[in-house]
Write an enzyme that holds these catalytic residues in place. Structure first.
Site, PDB file in Angstrom:
ATOM      1  CG  ASP A 229       3.686   1.345   4.462  1.00  0.00           C
ATOM      2  OD1 ASP A 229       4.763   1.370   5.088  1.00  0.00           O
ATOM      3  OD2 ASP A 229       2.645   1.904   4.849  1.00  0.00           O
TER       4      ASP A 229
ATOM      5  CB  SER B 128       4.590   4.451   6.703  1.00  0.00           C
ATOM      6  OG  SER B 128       3.231   4.470   6.347  1.00  0.00           O
TER       7      SER B 128
END
Length: 312
Positions: A184, A38
């Site tokens: 993610d 991320s």
């Protein structure tokens, strides 16, 4: 000293990672390989592209994070449209601006695809929620019929940053034409320090971790009182459980823990004063840690000093 670095996810909290990275640079630490999830994937990519921490700080300070919230224009009422987008698009924001922004930063350093980087020096974590598996980019792209070296680094970072329900997921198709939604990387591994470990849990060179949470021996307990708190606890547990299982006390000796609690992951409108506090906090935590890590003879594995001298 030549080392490998691993950066955790954490959204806007990653500003603390930049402060910690600057402290590491001041001590002469040079990253051979980097990995991240991320926001940590973004920092890892920028670091491998050649950006220094002070440059990253300038980039973040000058960025208008409101532009990252790129909603699709509509004549429908906003609350109703948000439900429609969540139902059909699986997210509120497209993420196109984020990818273009990252791509521009990398292109300025001559980095477009993974072929522009030394092989194996950048690893990015994403999650394939259709197949229920973790994806390491660019390594696992061949499973989707994609040549890893020709894949966009900015696209890989965008995939890793696709926070569920916030940004649209990215679609990939495998060789059988089956569609996968990629979100993610923090869903399955928010801190992939295991990437640079051999089967015997040793490493080629020192591995330094930058983690935006508490030491795993002191994780706070969730006091669940309602459905909102339950969802938050579920999400945080989901992000931490896999990594906790793979990190022992030996690993923890090589991790800079920076538990940022007062800032939301998606608080993109932080005032400059709050941003500076995050930078300073990360720098202070890293400096305090590195003063012991280097002077005390860590990392603990043997022959790393000799390997670094030989490589130099």
């Amino acid at each position: 000293m030549i080392i490998d670095g691993v950066f955790s996810g954490g959204g806007i909290k990653a500003l603390a990672l930049i402060g910690a990275l600057e402290a590491a640079e001041k001590r002469g630490l040079i990253f051979e390989r980097v990995a991240g999830t991320s926001a940590g994937a973004l920092l890892a990519a920028l670091a491998k592209a050649g950006y220094r921490a002070d440059e990253m700080k300038q980039i973040v300070d000058s960025a208008d994070f409101r532009l990252f919230l790129d909603s699709k224009k509509t004549w429908l009422p906003v609350p109703f449209m948000n439900w429609i987008k969540l139902y059909w698009k699986l997210g509120l924001y497209k993420g196109d601006y984020l990818e273009r922004w990252i791509g521009g930063l990398l292109a300025a350093k001559g980095i477009v695809t993974f072929s522009d980087l030394p092989p194996g020096t950048l690893k990015i974590i994403a999650s394939d929620i259709s197949r229920g598996r973790l994806v390491v980019l660019p390594d696992d792209l061949e499973e989707y019929g994609i040549l890893p070296e020709r894949f966009s680094v900015a696209r890989a970072v965008r995939m890793s940053c696709s926070l569920p329900y916030f940004f649209y997921p990215i679609s990939l198709y495998n060789r059988l034409g089956q569609k996968s939604y990629i979100v993610d990387g923090g869903v399955l591994s928010n801190f992939p320090i295991w990437l640079f470990q051999r089967k015997d849990r040793t490493s080629v060179r020192p591995v330094l971790g930058f983690q935006l949470s508490s030491n795993f021996d002191h994780m706070p307990q969730h006091n669940i009182k309602n459905a909102a708190v339950l969802f938050k606890a579920l999400f945080e547990t989901m992000m931490q459980a896999h990594d906790n299982r793979h990190i022992d006390k030996q690993d923890a000796q090589n991790i800079i823990f920076m538990p940022v609690k007062q800032v939301s992951v998606v608080d993109f409108q932080l005032p400059q004063e709050a941003k500076q506090e995050l930078y300073d906090y990360g720098a202070e935590r890293a400096e305090e840690f590195l003063s012991r890590w280097v002077a005390g003879g860590r990392p603990p594995y043997p022959n790393w000093a000799q390997r670094n001298r030989a490589k130099a």
